[in-house]
Design a protein around this motif. Structure first.
Motif, PDB file in Angstrom:
ATOM      1  N   UNK A   1     -14.691 -26.003  -8.630  1.00 56.34           N
ATOM      2  CA  UNK A   1     -14.918 -24.845  -9.493  1.00 56.34           C
ATOM      3  C   UNK A   1     -15.496 -25.307 -10.826  1.00 56.34           C
ATOM      4  N   UNK A   2     -16.550 -24.641 -11.280  1.00 61.78           N
ATOM      5  CA  UNK A   2     -17.164 -24.980 -12.553  1.00 61.78           C
ATOM      6  C   UNK A   2     -16.454 -24.281 -13.706  1.00 61.78           C
ATOM      7  N   UNK A   3     -16.783 -24.681 -14.917  1.00 60.06           N
ATOM      8  CA  UNK A   3     -16.225 -24.016 -16.093  1.00 60.06           C
ATOM      9  C   UNK A   3     -16.548 -22.532 -16.076  1.00 60.06           C
ATOM     10  N   UNK A   4     -17.797 -22.203 -15.777  1.00 62.20           N
ATOM     11  CA  UNK A   4     -18.195 -20.790 -15.774  1.00 62.20           C
ATOM     12  C   UNK A   4     -17.400 -20.011 -14.738  1.00 62.20           C
ATOM     13  N   UNK A   5     -17.240 -20.563 -13.542  1.00 63.10           N
ATOM     14  CA  UNK A   5     -16.477 -19.875 -12.497  1.00 63.10           C
ATOM     15  C   UNK A   5     -15.016 -19.718 -12.895  1.00 63.10           C
ATOM     16  N   UNK A   6     -14.465 -20.737 -13.528  1.00 65.22           N
ATOM     17  CA  UNK A   6     -13.073 -20.675 -13.973  1.00 65.22           C
ATOM     18  C   UNK A   6     -12.865 -19.538 -14.971  1.00 65.22           C
ATOM     19  N   UNK A   7     -13.716 -19.456 -15.973  1.00 64.57           N
ATOM     20  CA  UNK A   7     -13.581 -18.419 -16.999  1.00 64.57           C
ATOM     21  C   UNK A   7     -13.841 -17.044 -16.402  1.00 64.57           C
ATOM     22  N   UNK A   8     -14.821 -16.937 -15.507  1.00 60.07           N
ATOM     23  CA  UNK A   8     -15.094 -15.646 -14.861  1.00 60.07           C
ATOM     24  C   UNK A   8     -13.887 -15.160 -14.066  1.00 60.07           C
ATOM     25  N   UNK A   9     -13.274 -16.046 -13.283  1.00 61.48           N
ATOM     26  CA  UNK A   9     -12.102 -15.668 -12.492  1.00 61.48           C
ATOM     27  C   UNK A   9     -10.944 -15.237 -13.383  1.00 61.48           C
ATOM     28  N   UNK A  10     -10.719 -15.982 -14.457  1.00 54.43           N
ATOM     29  CA  UNK A  10      -9.624 -15.659 -15.363  1.00 54.43           C
ATOM     30  C   UNK A  10      -9.858 -14.288 -16.011  1.00 54.43           C
ATOM     31  N   UNK A  11     -11.099 -14.014 -16.418  1.00 56.73           N
ATOM     32  CA  UNK A  11     -11.409 -12.735 -17.054  1.00 56.73           C
ATOM     33  C   UNK A  11     -11.195 -11.570 -16.084  1.00 56.73           C
ATOM     34  N   UNK A  12     -11.563 -11.772 -14.821  1.00 55.79           N
ATOM     35  CA  UNK A  12     -11.357 -10.729 -13.825  1.00 55.79           C
ATOM     36  C   UNK A  12      -9.871 -10.462 -13.612  1.00 55.79           C
ATOM     37  N   UNK A  13      -9.051 -11.509 -13.665  1.00 54.13           N
ATOM     38  CA  UNK A  13      -7.611 -11.354 -13.444  1.00 54.13           C
ATOM     39  C   UNK A  13      -6.931 -10.596 -14.581  1.00 54.13           C
ATOM     40  N   UNK A  14      -7.402 -10.787 -15.812  1.00 57.31           N
ATOM     41  CA  UNK A  14      -6.760 -10.106 -16.948  1.00 57.31           C
ATOM     42  C   UNK A  14      -7.476  -8.807 -17.318  1.00 57.31           C
ATOM     43  N   UNK A  15      -8.577  -8.503 -16.629  1.00 57.11           N
ATOM     44  CA  UNK A  15      -9.234  -7.217 -16.835  1.00 57.11           C
ATOM     45  C   UNK A  15     -10.125  -7.111 -18.045  1.00 57.11           C
ATOM     46  N   UNK A  16     -10.825  -8.217 -18.383  1.00 59.05           N
ATOM     47  CA  UNK A  16     -11.791  -8.166 -19.476  1.00 59.05           C
ATOM     48  C   UNK A  16     -13.168  -8.507 -18.922  1.00 59.05           C
ATOM     49  N   UNK A  17     -14.252  -8.149 -19.617  1.00 60.39           N
ATOM     50  CA  UNK A  17     -15.602  -8.397 -19.099  1.00 60.39           C
ATOM     51  C   UNK A  17     -15.833  -9.881 -18.772  1.00 60.39           C
ATOM     52  N   UNK A  18     -16.418 -10.121 -17.603  1.00 59.34           N
ATOM     53  CA  UNK A  18     -16.679 -11.486 -17.157  1.00 59.34           C
ATOM     54  C   UNK A  18     -18.011 -11.974 -17.724  1.00 59.34           C
ATOM     55  N   UNK A  19     -18.055 -13.161 -18.324  1.00 61.43           N
ATOM     56  CA  UNK A  19     -19.279 -13.634 -18.987  1.00 61.43           C
ATOM     57  C   UNK A  19     -20.282 -14.243 -18.000  1.00 61.43           C
ATOM     58  N   UNK A  20     -21.512 -14.370 -18.440  1.00 67.81           N
ATOM     59  CA  UNK A  20     -22.549 -15.066 -17.672  1.00 67.81           C
ATOM     60  C   UNK A  20     -22.775 -16.469 -18.215  1.00 67.81           C
ATOM     61  N   UNK A  21     -22.171 -16.763 -19.354  1.00 67.63           N
ATOM     62  CA  UNK A  21     -22.226 -18.100 -19.948  1.00 67.63           C
ATOM     63  C   UNK A  21     -20.988 -18.305 -20.809  1.00 67.63           C
ATOM     64  N   UNK A  22     -20.633 -19.565 -20.999  1.00 61.46           N
ATOM     65  CA  UNK A  22     -19.417 -19.872 -21.759  1.00 61.46           C
ATOM     66  C   UNK A  22     -19.729 -20.755 -22.970  1.00 61.46           C
TER      67      UNK A  22
END
Length: 299
Positions: A1-22
């Motif tokens: 899992x990449x950094x971007x995928x990690x942050x996207x998954x976390x954002x989806x779990x807590x219900x905030x907009x998922x980024x396209x870059x970190x």
């Protein structure tokens, strides 16, 4: 899992907009998550001797013999053929040199100053042996009892406590065939000054838990969205969610329990363990019939 995928998954779990870059994001919330995930990885590194971070380090000792002029009661050595390469990491041995003398300053191309005064006068051969060796750049913690002198097949004696170290350097008995060591000033300090070309080895835990896109370069924090990490994907996702909940002041008891349970599980599954006996037997298996393979033997 990449950094971007990690942050996207976390954002989806807590219900905030998922980024396209970190890393290059201008969103202050993503900036906060980026800072949290780097601290999370560094903190997990310290919790356990992870086998993926377990590295071996081998260094070769350095020593050289040079002629110099000493004067009784003086700490200055003059007339050295060349001080190139000498630093305050070098100890000094020779006739008229007090035990455990060490360079304090390199004054010129032909002169150094010691920490102890000479006990005799004259022009003598002096052995300059390096006694402080830099730890690996990614060193986080030492794995105890892995320090060996491979050239002599001896374990290094230590790590010495400050009290043992000073007792050894200051007491009546200070000589011996074995090297003593301690971790001091981010160096591997050894004494007495070793001879040249000894291979010293030890294992340590690296602080470099991030793997770059090239699949070769390790580092201690994320610097690109395509970076990956050595820890379990779920552990990092849950850990990042926990840190975010804490930073926002939200209730995080369930996330804390979830993270603690998974961290414990990951530690238990990270590597094998020795079989322990309630009735251990003394002796070596190499000296018993247990090293004979099963089979039929013809007379």
């Amino acid at each position: 899992m990449t950094l971007l995928e990690l942050v996207q998954n976390m954002c989806l779990e807590v219900g905030i907009p998922s980024p396209t870059q970190v890393v290059t994001s201008q969103d202050t919330q993503i900036n906060q998550i980026f800072a949290l995930v780097n601290r999370l990885g560094n903190d997990i590194t310290r919790t356990f001797e992870w086998q993926k971070l377990d590295k071996e380090y081998i260094l070769q000792t350095v020593s050289t013999t040079l002629t110099g002029t000493i004067t009784s009661g003086s700490k200055v050595i003059t007339g050295i053929s060349s001080t190139t390469g000498l630093t305050s990491d070098y100890g000094i041995d020779g006739n008229g040199i007090a035990p455990f003398s060490q360079i304090v300053t390199v004054d010129s191309g032909t002169q150094v100053t010691m920490n102890l005064p000479a006990t005799a006068s004259g022009t003598v051969d002096l052995v300059f042996g390096q006694v402080n060796y830099a730890l690996p750049s990614d060193w986080s913690k030492q794995i105890p009892q892995t320090e060996w002198d491979r050239s002599n097949r001896w374990p290094l004696l230590g790590p010495n406590s400050p009290q043992d170290w000073q007792s050894f350097k200051s007491g009546i008995v200070y000589a011996g065939p074995r090297l003593r060591f301690r971790i001091q000033g981010n160096t591997l300090a050894i004494n007495p000054p070793p001879s040249a070309n000894l291979n010293l080895a030890f294992e340590y835990i690296s602080k470099s838990w991030v793997l770059a896109t090239d699949g070769v370069t390790y580092k201690n924090k994320f610097t690109a969205d395509t970076d990956t990490f050595v820890f379990d994907d779920s552990l990092m996702t849950i850990g990042l969610k926990l840190r975010w909940l804490q930073a926002k002041g939200f209730e995080y008891d369930f996330a804390q329990r979830e993270f603690d349970n998974l961290l414990s599980m990951c530690k238990g599954q990270d590597k094998s363990a020795a079989k322990l006996s309630l009735a251990p037997e003394a002796g070596s298996i190499l000296l018993t019939n247990r090293n004979i393979p099963d089979g039929n033997w013809n007379g």
